[in-house]
Motif scaffolding. Structure first.
Motif, PDB file in Angstrom:
ATOM      1  N   CYS A 112      41.098   1.035  33.280  1.00 12.15           N
ATOM      2  CA  CYS A 112      41.891   0.420  32.213  1.00 12.15           C
ATOM      3  C   CYS A 112      41.712  -1.099  32.225  1.00 12.15           C
ATOM      4  CB  CYS A 112      43.362   0.806  32.378  1.00 12.15           C
ATOM      5  SG  CYS A 112      44.431   0.171  31.083  1.00 12.15           S
ATOM      6  N   TRP A 113      41.763  -1.700  33.397  1.00 15.07           N
ATOM      7  CA  TRP A 113      41.599  -3.151  33.491  1.00 15.07           C
ATOM      8  C   TRP A 113      40.221  -3.594  33.007  1.00 15.07           C
ATOM      9  CZ3 TRP A 113      38.427  -6.219  36.752  1.00 15.07           C
ATOM     10  CH2 TRP A 113      38.701  -7.589  36.674  1.00 15.07           C
ATOM     11  N   LEU A 114      39.177  -2.850  33.402  1.00 13.86           N
ATOM     12  CA  LEU A 114      37.833  -3.217  32.948  1.00 13.86           C
ATOM     13  C   LEU A 114      37.710  -3.107  31.425  1.00 13.86           C
ATOM     14  CD1 LEU A 114      35.421  -1.692  35.635  1.00 13.86           C
ATOM     15  CD2 LEU A 114      35.881  -4.096  35.165  1.00 13.86           C
ATOM     16  N   ARG A 115      38.305  -2.085  30.853  1.00  9.62           N
ATOM     17  CA  ARG A 115      38.286  -1.957  29.384  1.00  9.62           C
ATOM     18  C   ARG A 115      39.010  -3.137  28.736  1.00  9.62           C
ATOM     19  NH1 ARG A 115      38.476   3.518  30.654  1.00  9.62           N
ATOM     20  NH2 ARG A 115      40.744   3.619  30.629  1.00  9.62           N
ATOM     21  N   GLU A 116      40.134  -3.543  29.311  1.00  8.82           N
ATOM     22  CA  GLU A 116      40.868  -4.704  28.775  1.00  8.82           C
ATOM     23  C   GLU A 116      40.013  -5.972  28.880  1.00  8.82           C
ATOM     24  OE1 GLU A 116      44.518  -4.873  30.972  1.00  8.82           O
ATOM     25  OE2 GLU A 116      45.335  -3.084  29.982  1.00  8.82           O
ATOM     26  N   CYS A 117      39.292  -6.129  29.966  1.00  5.81           N
ATOM     27  CA  CYS A 117      38.414  -7.299  30.126  1.00  5.81           C
ATOM     28  C   CYS A 117      37.322  -7.307  29.061  1.00  5.81           C
ATOM     29  CB  CYS A 117      37.775  -7.305  31.512  1.00  5.81           C
ATOM     30  SG  CYS A 117      38.913  -7.626  32.862  1.00  5.81           S
ATOM     31  N   GLN A 118      36.786  -6.150  28.776  1.00  8.11           N
ATOM     32  CA  GLN A 118      35.727  -6.057  27.775  1.00  8.11           C
ATOM     33  C   GLN A 118      36.238  -6.461  26.384  1.00  8.11           C
ATOM     34  OE1 GLN A 118      34.678  -1.965  28.501  1.00  8.11           O
ATOM     35  NE2 GLN A 118      32.836  -2.553  29.602  1.00  8.11           N
ATOM     36  N   HIS A 119      37.464  -6.112  26.079  1.00  9.23           N
ATOM     37  CA  HIS A 119      38.008  -6.422  24.755  1.00  9.23           C
ATOM     38  C   HIS A 119      38.539  -7.839  24.673  1.00  9.23           C
ATOM     39  CE1 HIS A 119      37.395  -2.405  23.334  1.00  9.23           C
ATOM     40  NE2 HIS A 119      38.053  -1.916  24.364  1.00  9.23           N
ATOM     41  N   ALA A 120      39.074  -8.353  25.779  1.00 14.97           N
ATOM     42  CA  ALA A 120      39.699  -9.664  25.736  1.00 14.97           C
ATOM     43  C   ALA A 120      38.705 -10.810  25.845  1.00 14.97           C
ATOM     44  CB  ALA A 120      40.730  -9.785  26.867  1.00 14.97           C
ATOM     45  N   LEU A 122      37.935 -10.705  40.264  1.00 13.44           N
ATOM     46  CA  LEU A 122      38.067  -9.515  41.092  1.00 13.44           C
ATOM     47  C   LEU A 122      39.524  -9.080  41.092  1.00 13.44           C
ATOM     48  CD1 LEU A 122      37.055  -7.534  43.362  1.00 13.44           C
ATOM     49  CD2 LEU A 122      37.565  -9.370  44.975  1.00 13.44           C
ATOM     50  N   GLN A 123      39.745  -7.791  40.811  1.00 13.81           N
ATOM     51  CA  GLN A 123      41.086  -7.225  40.860  1.00 13.81           C
ATOM     52  C   GLN A 123      41.054  -5.990  41.747  1.00 13.81           C
ATOM     53  OE1 GLN A 123      44.036  -8.266  39.399  1.00 13.81           O
ATOM     54  NE2 GLN A 123      42.922 -10.113  38.812  1.00 13.81           N
ATOM     55  N   PHE A 124      42.148  -5.771  42.478  1.00 12.41           N
ATOM     56  CA  PHE A 124      42.271  -4.622  43.365  1.00 12.41           C
ATOM     57  C   PHE A 124      43.228  -3.606  42.775  1.00 12.41           C
ATOM     58  CE2 PHE A 124      41.052  -8.164  46.022  1.00 12.41           C
ATOM     59  CZ  PHE A 124      40.033  -7.620  46.784  1.00 12.41           C
ATOM     60  N   PHE A 125      42.920  -2.331  43.000  1.00 12.72           N
ATOM     61  CA  PHE A 125      43.718  -1.242  42.439  1.00 12.72           C
ATOM     62  C   PHE A 125      43.878  -0.132  43.467  1.00 12.72           C
ATOM     63  CE2 PHE A 125      41.509  -3.448  39.096  1.00 12.72           C
ATOM     64  CZ  PHE A 125      42.510  -3.686  38.173  1.00 12.72           C
ATOM     65  N   THR A 126      44.948   0.624  43.303  1.00 17.71           N
ATOM     66  CA  THR A 126      45.147   1.799  44.152  1.00 17.71           C
ATOM     67  C   THR A 126      44.796   3.082  43.406  1.00 17.71           C
ATOM     68  OG1 THR A 126      47.485   1.849  43.556  1.00 17.71           O
ATOM     69  CG2 THR A 126      46.901   0.703  45.604  1.00 17.71           C
ATOM     70  N   GLY A 186      26.519 -12.986  40.927  1.00 12.05           N
ATOM     71  CA  GLY A 186      26.998 -13.894  39.888  1.00 12.05           C
ATOM     72  C   GLY A 186      25.855 -14.467  39.069  1.00 12.05           C
ATOM     73  N   GLN A 187      24.764 -14.792  39.723  1.00 15.11           N
ATOM     74  CA  GLN A 187      23.595 -15.321  39.018  1.00 15.11           C
ATOM     75  C   GLN A 187      22.987 -14.278  38.086  1.00 15.11           C
ATOM     76  OE1 GLN A 187      21.033 -16.718  42.155  1.00 15.11           O
ATOM     77  NE2 GLN A 187      21.973 -18.750  42.171  1.00 15.11           N
ATOM     78  N   LEU A 188      23.135 -13.009  38.418  1.00 14.56           N
ATOM     79  CA  LEU A 188      22.611 -11.936  37.573  1.00 14.56           C
ATOM     80  C   LEU A 188      23.550 -11.610  36.409  1.00 14.56           C
ATOM     81  CD1 LEU A 188      21.107  -9.564  40.273  1.00 14.56           C
ATOM     82  CD2 LEU A 188      19.861 -10.984  38.620  1.00 14.56           C
ATOM     83  N   GLY A 189      24.739 -12.224  36.373  1.00 18.80           N
ATOM     84  CA  GLY A 189      25.626 -12.047  35.230  1.00 18.80           C
ATOM     85  C   GLY A 189      26.880 -11.233  35.476  1.00 18.80           C
ATOM     86  N   LEU A 190      27.122 -10.808  36.717  1.00 22.99           N
ATOM     87  CA  LEU A 190      28.342 -10.054  37.004  1.00 22.99           C
ATOM     88  C   LEU A 190      29.557 -10.941  36.786  1.00 22.99           C
ATOM     89  CD1 LEU A 190      29.357  -7.294  37.993  1.00 22.99           C
ATOM     90  CD2 LEU A 190      29.311  -8.216  40.310  1.00 22.99           C
ATOM     91  N   CYS A 191      30.533 -10.470  36.007  1.00 25.52           N
ATOM     92  CA  CYS A 191      31.713 -11.276  35.660  1.00 25.52           C
ATOM     93  C   CYS A 191      33.026 -10.671  36.143  1.00 25.52           C
ATOM     94  CB  CYS A 191      31.815 -11.444  34.148  1.00 25.52           C
ATOM     95  SG  CYS A 191      30.433 -12.293  33.413  1.00 25.52           S
ATOM     96  N   TYR A 192      33.131  -9.336  36.154  1.00 21.41           N
ATOM     97  CA  TYR A 192      34.393  -8.665  36.470  1.00 21.41           C
ATOM     98  C   TYR A 192      34.133  -7.515  37.438  1.00 21.41           C
ATOM     99  CZ  TYR A 192      35.963 -11.165  32.363  1.00 21.41           C
ATOM    100  OH  TYR A 192      36.257 -12.157  31.464  1.00 21.41           O
ATOM    101  N   VAL A 193      34.936  -7.474  38.506  1.00 23.25           N
ATOM    102  CA  VAL A 193      34.831  -6.400  39.490  1.00 23.25           C
ATOM    103  C   VAL A 193      36.211  -5.786  39.683  1.00 23.25           C
ATOM    104  CG1 VAL A 193      34.298  -5.791  41.873  1.00 23.25           C
ATOM    105  CG2 VAL A 193      32.901  -7.499  40.674  1.00 23.25           C
ATOM    106  N   ALA A 194      36.285  -4.481  39.471  1.00 22.53           N
ATOM    107  CA  ALA A 194      37.501  -3.713  39.758  1.00 22.53           C
ATOM    108  C   ALA A 194      37.241  -2.954  41.049  1.00 22.53           C
ATOM    109  CB  ALA A 194      37.807  -2.748  38.620  1.00 22.53           C
ATOM    110  N   HIS A 195      38.044  -3.215  42.056  1.00 27.20           N
ATOM    111  CA  HIS A 195      37.866  -2.597  43.370  1.00 27.20           C
ATOM    112  C   HIS A 195      39.032  -1.646  43.634  1.00 27.20           C
ATOM    113  CE1 HIS A 195      36.542  -2.394  47.584  1.00 27.20           C
ATOM    114  NE2 HIS A 195      37.833  -2.307  47.846  1.00 27.20           N
TER     115      HIS A 195
END
Length: 141
Positions: A130-138, A119-123, A85-94
C-alpha cells in the motif's frame, strides 16, 4: 522483466527476486536462514541486473526469514545503497521478520539510508505494498 531464485548448496531457496510488472516494483522475498554472504551475494547480483533508471521501487520482504539480519546493515549502508541510489532506486518498503520490532528502533534511530532513498518499515506485506502504491501516485521518481 526478470525472476531469479537463489539457493543454498543443498538446494533450499533463500531468496526470490522478481520484477512485479503490474506493480512496477522489484520484489525480494527472503525465506529461512540467509547468511551475511547470502545477502551480499543477492544484493550484488541485484546491482548487476537493475536497469539504470528503470526500477525506482523495491519491496524487501523478510517476513519468512529465520535468524539475524542486522549483520549486513553496515555493508548495505556503505557499499550497496550508494550504488542502488545511482541506478535510480527511490523508495524501499522493508517488511520485518516477525518479532524484530526492536531492531526497527535501532535502524530508525540512526537513519542509515535517509540521504539515498526513502525507506519505510512494515510488519505486514499488505501495508508495505500500500505504501509503495501511495509513493507511486504521490511523488513518482
Amino acid at each position: 522483466m526478470f525472476d531469479f531464485r537463489f539457493h543454498h548448496l543443498g538446494g533450499r531457496e533463500y531468496c526470490r527476486v522478481a520484477y512485479d510488472e503490474p506493480a512496477h516494483w522489484l520484489h525480494l522475498t527472503w525465506s529461512g536462514v540467509a547468511t551475511t554472504p547470502d545477502s551480499h551475494h543477492v544484493a550484488t547480483e541485484l546491482l548487476r541486473y537493475l536497469p539504470a533508471g528503470r526500477v525506482h521501487y523495491l519491496l524487501n520482504d523478510n517476513s519468512r526469514v529465520l535468524g539475524p539480519w542486522l549483520d549486513s546493515v553496515d555493508w548495505l549502508q556503505h557499499i550497496w545503497v550508494p550504488q542502488a541510489g545511482q541506478l535510480g532506486l527511490c523508495y524501499v518498503a522493508h517488511v520485518l521478520q516477525p518479532h524484530t520490532e526492536d531492531d526497527l528502533g535501532l535502524l530508525l534511530e540512526h537513519n542509515l539510508f535517509g540521504d539515498k532513498f526513502e525507506l519505510q518499515f512494515f510488519t505486514s506485506l499488505e501495508d508495505a505494498e500500500c505504501w509503495l502504491r501511495e509513493c507511486q501516485h504521490a511523488v513518482p521518481c
